[in-house]
Design an enzyme around this catalytic site. Structure first.
Site, PDB file in Angstrom:
ATOM      1  N   HIS A 187      32.549  54.115  34.497  1.00  0.00           N
ATOM      2  CA  HIS A 187      31.550  53.916  35.563  1.00  0.00           C
ATOM      3  C   HIS A 187      31.439  55.146  36.466  1.00  0.00           C
ATOM      4  O   HIS A 187      32.367  55.956  36.575  1.00  0.00           O
ATOM      5  CB  HIS A 187      31.926  52.687  36.398  1.00  0.00           C
ATOM      6  N   ARG A 203      30.633  47.722  39.064  1.00  0.00           N
ATOM      7  CA  ARG A 203      30.494  49.179  38.943  1.00  0.00           C
ATOM      8  C   ARG A 203      30.225  49.592  37.488  1.00  0.00           C
ATOM      9  O   ARG A 203      29.478  50.541  37.235  1.00  0.00           O
ATOM     10  CB  ARG A 203      31.702  49.921  39.537  1.00  0.00           C
ATOM     11  N   GLU A 216      39.056  46.984  34.691  1.00  0.00           N
ATOM     12  CA  GLU A 216      40.088  47.971  35.046  1.00  0.00           C
ATOM     13  C   GLU A 216      41.452  47.281  35.025  1.00  0.00           C
ATOM     14  O   GLU A 216      41.555  46.056  35.200  1.00  0.00           O
ATOM     15  CB  GLU A 216      39.779  48.541  36.441  1.00  0.00           C
ATOM     16  N   HIS A 258      36.176  51.276  32.443  1.00  0.00           N
ATOM     17  CA  HIS A 258      36.955  51.853  33.542  1.00  0.00           C
ATOM     18  C   HIS A 258      37.974  52.878  33.043  1.00  0.00           C
ATOM     19  O   HIS A 258      38.327  52.886  31.853  1.00  0.00           O
ATOM     20  CB  HIS A 258      37.692  50.723  34.259  1.00  0.00           C
TER      21      HIS A 258
HETATM   22  O1  LIG Z   1      42.016  52.774  41.416  1.00  0.00           O
HETATM   23  C1  LIG Z   1      41.824  52.479  40.224  1.00  0.00           C
HETATM   24  O2  LIG Z   1      41.495  51.337  39.848  1.00  0.00           O
HETATM   25  C2  LIG Z   1      42.000  53.530  39.156  1.00  0.00           C
HETATM   26  C3  LIG Z   1      40.700  54.172  38.790  1.00  0.00           C
HETATM   27  O3  LIG Z   1      39.960  54.626  39.865  1.00  0.00           O
HETATM   28  O4  LIG Z   1      42.856  54.492  39.665  1.00  0.00           O
HETATM   29  P1  LIG Z   1      43.688  55.553  38.804  1.00  0.00           P
HETATM   30  O5  LIG Z   1      43.055  56.871  39.083  1.00  0.00           O
HETATM   31  O6  LIG Z   1      45.063  55.452  39.342  1.00  0.00           O
HETATM   32  O7  LIG Z   1      43.632  55.173  37.367  1.00  0.00           O
END
Ligand SMILES: O=C(O)[C@@H](CO)OP(=O)(O)O
Length: 342
Positions: free
Chosen positions: A97, A146, A200, A270
């Site tokens: 996203h 998102r 995610e 994600h």
């Molecule tokens: O905050 C989150 O959900 C993820 C992606 O933005 O973070 P990270 O960069 O630690 O994978």
């Protein structure tokens, strides 16, 4: 919904377990019902009509297997068994996203459902331009806004101008109430399947915390381990391994069969759900995946051919010659778009 009326016996209908229903007449075999649809046999009025016609209703078997027929891809395929076998090649686009409001604020987001920023909207549109000449027959997104915004915004740029439509299968009523009753309209649509399994990774007690402040408090190394290691979960959250258990399983069960049947698929998801899928596609080890970072809003292209995933990188622009050199099918698709739109 389509009704096919057979007036005289000129061939037979054959059910092929993996590739749908075919009409076989003489040397010709034509796929009548795409995989994922089923035929209901009924009779005109009370029993058989005076002309002896039988009515076949082609209905969607289940929305997670929704299939559409693309005239740009299909008419010259001759419908023979040979071409069906050859069509066993498909494009797979993965896209993380665009920037979300919590990416902008540097907050752990995980399964919190946060929309895109203006920059994220622009990234999604830019991504859409880059893939605007690549066929998309089905879209899978996570259940989070998102990823869904990204998929929809990207598709506004596609030259084929099909309409992405979110499938609602949460219950029978939702499925029936969202049915489309025109085959022509279905042909101009792209089914969008939203699946929580592509969400995610769940970030547990880190959700909503600032990433920098968390690193200052727990130490840079510890937080890096939580964020990038394969099997160490953040407090009460999912490790990448746990995220992979649902995301990769969903990919294998629901997405790979579509690719196998020749459908071109886009997945909008994600950072971590895609890292786990890429780990599977590229056969990365748990060490190698640590350094895999995905930027927001960058599309990545794979070709699925003979059961293998061939990584093709990120198309830079819709006109990038290299993209269409990947397969003859992609080149032909683009050529047909050019012919149609000029
Ligand atoms: O905050 C989150 O959900 C993820 C992606 O933005 O973070 P990270 O960069 O630690 O994978």
């Amino acid at each position: 919904m389509a009704n096919a009326m057979l007036h005289q016996t000129v061939g037979t209908l054959q059910l092929h377990g993996s590739s749908g229903i075919h009409f076989q007449g003489g040397n010709n075999s034509v796929r009548l019902v795409p995989k994922g649809f089923k035929v209901e046999v009924g009779f005109c009025k009370r029993g058989i009509c005076s002309s002896g016609e039988k009515k076949f209703s082609i209905i969607q078997a289940s929305a997670s297997q929704t299939s559409v027929f693309d005239p740009v891809l299909s008419p010259s395929n001759n419908g023979t068994h040979e071409s069906l076998k050859k069509s066993n090649e498909a494009a797979l686009i993965l896209i993380r996203h665009g920037e979300s409001l919590w990416n902008e604020k540097n907050l752990f987001t995980g399964c919190v459902d946060v929309p895109l920023t203006k920059k994220g909207v622009e990234e999604a549109i830019e991504a859409g331009k880059r893939i605007s000449n690549i066929p998309v027959d089905m879209i899978f997104t996570s259940a989070l806004i998102r990823a869904q915004m990204t998929a929809m915004l990207a598709m506004t740029q596609h030259r084929r101008k099909k309409v992405p439509i979110i499938m609602h299968n949460e219950n029978e009523q939702a499925r029936v109430w969202s049915q489309i009753h025109s085959e022509d309209t279905i042909k101009q649509s792209i089914p969008v399947i939203a699946a929580w399994q592509l969400n995610e990774r769940m970030y547990g007690e880190l959700q909503g915390l600032n990433k920098q402040e968390t690193a200052d408090r727990f130490g840079k190394e510890k937080v890096h381990e939580w964020r990038r290691s394969y099997d160490i979960p953040p407090p009460n959250g999912e490790s990448l391994e746990m995220c992979a258990e649902r995301a990769v399983a969903y990919f294998k069960d629901e997405i790979e069969p579509q690719l196998l049947s020749g459908k071109n698929v886009m997945i909008a998801a994600h950072g971590n759900s895609l890292r786990s899928i890429i780990m599977y596609l590229d056969k990365l080890t748990s060490q190698e995946v640590i350094s895999l970072e995905l930027s927001t809003g960058i599309p990545m292209l794979y070709i699925f051919k003979e059961g293998k995933f061939i990584r093709r990188g990120s198309p830079i622009a819709p006109t990038e010659a290299g993209v269409y050199a990947y397969t003859r099918k992609l080149a032909r698709y683009r050529q047909k778009l050019d012919e149609m739109l000029h």
